[in-house]
Design a protein around this motif. Structure first.
Motif, PDB file in Angstrom:
ATOM      1  N   LYS A 298       0.855  -1.199   0.000  1.00  0.00           N
ATOM      2  CA  LYS A 298       0.000   0.000   0.000  1.00  0.00           C
ATOM      3  C   LYS A 298       0.888   1.246   0.000  1.00  0.00           C
ATOM      4  O   LYS A 298       0.399   2.362   0.153  1.00  0.00           O
ATOM      5  CB  LYS A 298      -0.891   0.040   1.258  1.00  0.00           C
ATOM      6  CG  LYS A 298      -1.589  -1.227   1.561  1.00  0.00           C
ATOM      7  CD  LYS A 298      -2.961  -1.266   0.937  1.00  0.00           C
ATOM      8  CE  LYS A 298      -3.556  -2.633   1.083  1.00  0.00           C
ATOM      9  NZ  LYS A 298      -3.539  -3.407  -0.161  1.00  0.00           N
TER      10      LYS A 298
ATOM     11  N   THR B 102       5.712  -0.057  -5.088  1.00  0.00           N
ATOM     12  CA  THR B 102       4.356   0.486  -4.918  1.00  0.00           C
ATOM     13  C   THR B 102       4.377   1.975  -5.207  1.00  0.00           C
ATOM     14  O   THR B 102       3.485   2.505  -5.866  1.00  0.00           O
ATOM     15  CB  THR B 102       3.849   0.235  -3.481  1.00  0.00           C
ATOM     16  OG1 THR B 102       3.982  -1.138  -3.199  1.00  0.00           O
ATOM     17  CG2 THR B 102       2.403   0.647  -3.320  1.00  0.00           C
ATOM     18  N   SER B 107       1.063  -2.419  -7.597  1.00  0.00           N
ATOM     19  CA  SER B 107       0.526  -2.954  -6.347  1.00  0.00           C
ATOM     20  C   SER B 107      -0.119  -4.312  -6.603  1.00  0.00           C
ATOM     21  O   SER B 107      -0.286  -4.710  -7.749  1.00  0.00           O
ATOM     22  CB  SER B 107      -0.458  -1.996  -5.693  1.00  0.00           C
ATOM     23  OG  SER B 107      -0.652  -2.393  -4.349  1.00  0.00           O
ATOM     24  N   THR B 109      -2.695  -7.751  -4.953  1.00  0.00           N
ATOM     25  CA  THR B 109      -3.489  -8.431  -3.921  1.00  0.00           C
ATOM     26  C   THR B 109      -3.016  -9.875  -3.886  1.00  0.00           C
ATOM     27  O   THR B 109      -2.819 -10.492  -4.927  1.00  0.00           O
ATOM     28  CB  THR B 109      -5.005  -8.427  -4.216  1.00  0.00           C
ATOM     29  OG1 THR B 109      -5.218  -9.102  -5.442  1.00  0.00           O
ATOM     30  CG2 THR B 109      -5.572  -7.039  -4.276  1.00  0.00           C
ATOM     31  N   TYR B 124      -7.999   0.798   6.703  1.00  0.00           N
ATOM     32  CA  TYR B 124      -7.204  -0.012   5.781  1.00  0.00           C
ATOM     33  C   TYR B 124      -7.354   0.478   4.334  1.00  0.00           C
ATOM     34  O   TYR B 124      -6.399   0.545   3.585  1.00  0.00           O
ATOM     35  CB  TYR B 124      -7.660  -1.473   5.898  1.00  0.00           C
ATOM     36  CG  TYR B 124      -6.807  -2.440   5.142  1.00  0.00           C
ATOM     37  CD1 TYR B 124      -5.540  -2.779   5.593  1.00  0.00           C
ATOM     38  CD2 TYR B 124      -7.254  -3.020   3.964  1.00  0.00           C
ATOM     39  CE1 TYR B 124      -4.744  -3.667   4.908  1.00  0.00           C
ATOM     40  CE2 TYR B 124      -6.469  -3.911   3.261  1.00  0.00           C
ATOM     41  CZ  TYR B 124      -5.214  -4.228   3.742  1.00  0.00           C
ATOM     42  OH  TYR B 124      -4.421  -5.104   3.044  1.00  0.00           O
ATOM     43  N   GLU B 170      -9.578  -6.539   0.060  1.00  0.00           N
ATOM     44  CA  GLU B 170      -8.267  -6.356  -0.560  1.00  0.00           C
ATOM     45  C   GLU B 170      -8.419  -5.784  -1.982  1.00  0.00           C
ATOM     46  O   GLU B 170      -7.672  -4.890  -2.386  1.00  0.00           O
ATOM     47  CB  GLU B 170      -7.576  -7.733  -0.615  1.00  0.00           C
ATOM     48  CG  GLU B 170      -6.094  -7.708  -0.680  1.00  0.00           C
ATOM     49  CD  GLU B 170      -5.418  -6.904   0.405  1.00  0.00           C
ATOM     50  OE1 GLU B 170      -5.748  -7.098   1.578  1.00  0.00           O
ATOM     51  OE2 GLU B 170      -4.567  -6.061   0.062  1.00  0.00           O
ATOM     52  N   SER B 173      -9.342  -2.196  -1.745  1.00  0.00           N
ATOM     53  CA  SER B 173      -8.166  -1.404  -1.381  1.00  0.00           C
ATOM     54  C   SER B 173      -7.314  -1.113  -2.617  1.00  0.00           C
ATOM     55  O   SER B 173      -6.806  -0.005  -2.805  1.00  0.00           O
ATOM     56  CB  SER B 173      -7.375  -2.173  -0.324  1.00  0.00           C
ATOM     57  OG  SER B 173      -6.063  -1.744  -0.285  1.00  0.00           O
ATOM     58  N   LEU B 177      -6.331   2.486  -4.305  1.00  0.00           N
ATOM     59  CA  LEU B 177      -4.911   2.842  -4.391  1.00  0.00           C
ATOM     60  C   LEU B 177      -4.557   3.379  -5.786  1.00  0.00           C
ATOM     61  O   LEU B 177      -3.572   4.096  -5.942  1.00  0.00           O
ATOM     62  CB  LEU B 177      -4.075   1.602  -4.061  1.00  0.00           C
ATOM     63  CG  LEU B 177      -2.656   1.786  -3.579  1.00  0.00           C
ATOM     64  CD1 LEU B 177      -2.624   2.562  -2.267  1.00  0.00           C
ATOM     65  CD2 LEU B 177      -1.994   0.430  -3.370  1.00  0.00           C
TER      66      LEU B 177
END
Lengths: 316, 264
Positions: A298, B102, B107, B109, B124, B170, B173, B177
């Protein structure tokens, strides 16, 4: 709240510390049952209907009896504040708490020793939870650099009662901490005890918790989370005894080690009834690699990710 | 009409693409060049060449143990290849770790998303984002991946969530991102019957934001949804091309390799 006239300054100093530490100052309000201790003096006392707190000053400390009548349900927690505003010395507090039947209460206990450099605090508590009553006991600490703390708590939970104990020392130094907790459970009683501690530098932490599942269908959960940094030493012993029919207990200890810390954990399960069921989960180690990597994906650095995981574990 | 060279499938990934400055689009790609990976004396990947162009979707298809997840972890920087190079926009990033990659727009998962005590879904989902993410955006993304905002935003990402729920969080997220390259390792594993539909929605959303999708799977029906596919088996690249062609080949061979371990 009745405040001793010659102790107003100490009372105000405690209030200031609460504000500085982000603690709830509304606990000093008139609608909250409370006992405020500073050193060996009771500096504030407040009772509300259904709650009777009696305090007595003893050598180097205070003894307090807290009685909750039957069928009491309070909108606010009962506030137990133990302060020591000097840097050196010794303090002993003894609490005897009796909760009647069919009551539902919450205790917020604060131990405030912000200036301690060479100070010993000894606490002995006995908590009795009446039949079908529910008690939540939150214990939070504000420590200076040099606190030696010895705390012993015995809890007895009556039939169908529930006790939830939460101990947390994560924002300040533990230095020397010895924490002992025992819960004895009657039929269908439930106990959940959680302790979260962060040990740094040369801190020494000893946690010993025991669940005595005496009653039939009693249920208990013990959970300790310790993060040990630097050269700290941590020893956790969590015990569960399955004695009653269909008693169920779970013991969980998780320790994360960073640096040269020395950590030991012992989950002890003992069954004396073939219908009882006990389980345990224990881990000592570095921060979970999968958690670290996935947080780094992240955009967090390894240090930021580790800090976030530890904060989460300690519930900060 | 100007024709772009064919650069979609790895045979063409020069070390410094800046020499091809007449085509800026060429620079925007993630490449594996002759990548090999061994661990404890066992070869897991051999001479893998792959190219992922910006804005396209790719799947890496293969049976269990083919080395697909190892490729994903190498792309993400979790593993360093023992041979070969990883290039991003023409620059070598082989030695860069997960955080650095990143921050450069990659990125991922994972197949098994981790659980975290004391971290709530809302917190998160806003981690690491460059821009401040609003509640509306969180609600929109959670609903897209099939979770109710009211029920999930305040929950902890701990044992109380199932594997499928964690997987969906996830994916949410990753959407928030907004990476340039999104690697999805087995995004359908642990999900219920709606997984196919969810992958389609994700691909559409990523397509809209110009994100390159690299989808790791052993399900051909999932691989079919991407533009291109690589078929990997026993640590080798077996076939590459449009996903329909590769999937047809995969079906014909029943996902088996046409060579044996140790053959040249």
């Amino acid at each position: 709240m009745t405040i001793k006239v010659n102790r107003v300054k100490e009372y105000e100093a405690l209030l200031d510390i609460y504000e500085r530490e982000g603690l709830d100052t509304s606990l000093f309000g008139d609608r909250v049952a409370a006992i405020i201790i500073s050193g060996s003096k009771i500096i504030g006392l407040n009772n509300v209907p259904g709650v009777e707190i009696k305090g007595e000053e003893i050598e180097n400390g205070v003894r307090a009896d807290v009685r909750i009548a039957d069928g009491v349900e309070l909108p606010f927690p009962i506030h137990l504040c133990t302060g020591y505003l000097k840097s050196e010395g010794y303090q002993r507090v003894e609490f005897s708490i009796e909760v009647g039947t069919n009551s539902k209460v919450k205790f917020t206990s604060h131990c405030i020793f912000p200036y301690a450099k060479d100070f010993t605090h000894e606490a002995a508590s006995k908590i009795t939870v009446g039949e079908n009553s529910s008690v939540l006991y939150d214990d939070e600490h504000v420590h200076g650099e040099g606190v030696r703390m010895i705390s012993r708590t015995e809890v007895e939970v009556g039939k169908g009662g529930r006790y939830t104990g939460r101990f947390s020392l994560t924002k300040h130094r533990a230095r020397e901490l010895k924490l002992e907790m025992t819960a004895k459970l009657a039929d269908r009683a439930v106990a959940e005890m959680t302790s979260k501690v962060k040990a740094v530098k040369d801190d020494s932490v000893e946690i010993k918790e025991a669940l005595l599942l005496e009653g039939a269908h009693s249920r208990g959960d013990l959970k300790s989370t310790v993060i040990a940094f630097d050269e700290s030493q941590v020893n956790v012993v969590n015990e569960a005894y399955g004695l009653g029919d269909y008693a169920k207990g779970h013991v969980e200890c998780h320790e994360i080690v960073k640096g040269e810390a020395d950590v030991q954990t012992v989950p002890l399960l003992r069954v004396r009834n073939d219908k009882a069921e006990l389980t345990h989960e224990a881990s000592i180690g570095r921060i979970n690699e999968a958690q670290l990597v996935q947080l780094m994906a992240k955009g967090l650095t390894e240090e930021e990710a580790a800090e976030l995981i530890m904060k989460g574990l300690l519930g900060e | 009409m100007f024709l772009f060279p064919t650069v979609g499938f790895g045979q063409f990934c020069p070390e410094n693409l800046k020499t091809y400055s007449y085509e800026n689009f060429l620079i925007k790609m993630l490449c594996l060049r002759n990548v090999g990976y061994s661990k404890d004396g066992r070869t897991i990947l051999r001479s893998i060449n792959m190219t992922f162009r910006e804005g396209m979707s790719y799947s890496i298809l293969g049976p269990n143990g083919a080395g697909k997840s190892t490729i994903a972890r190498i792309l993400m920087g979790e593993l360093t290849p023992t041979e070969g190079q990883v290039l991003l926009d023409g620059k070598e990033v082989t030695g860069l770790g997960v955080t650095e990659r990143t921050r450069r727009g990659i990125s991922m998962t994972w197949q098994e998303p981790a659980r975290y005590e004391g971290i709530r879904v809302r917190e998160y989902l806003t981690l690491g984002g460059k821009l401040k993410i609003g509640e509306d955006e969180i609600r929109d993304v959670l609903e897209l991946i099939g979770l109710s905002y009211e029920f999930y935003a305040g929950r902890f990402i701990d044992k109380s969530l199932s594997g499928g729920e964690r997987k969906r969080i996830e994916l949410a997220s990753l959407l928030l991102l907004r990476p340039r390259y999104a690697i999805l390792d087995e995004p359908d594993s642990g999900l219920d019957i709606t997984a196919g539909e969810l992958i389609e929605k994700l691909l559409a959303r990523f397509r809209k934001t110009g994100t390159t999708v690299i989808l790791i799977t052993h399900h051909e029906e999932i691989a079919e949804k991407t533009d291109f596919a690589y078929f990997v088996c026993a640590g080798r690249l077996v076939k590459k091309g449009f996903s329909r062609e590769v999937v047809d080949y995969y079906r014909k061979t029943c996902g088996r390799c046409l060579f044996v371990e140790g053959s040249p």
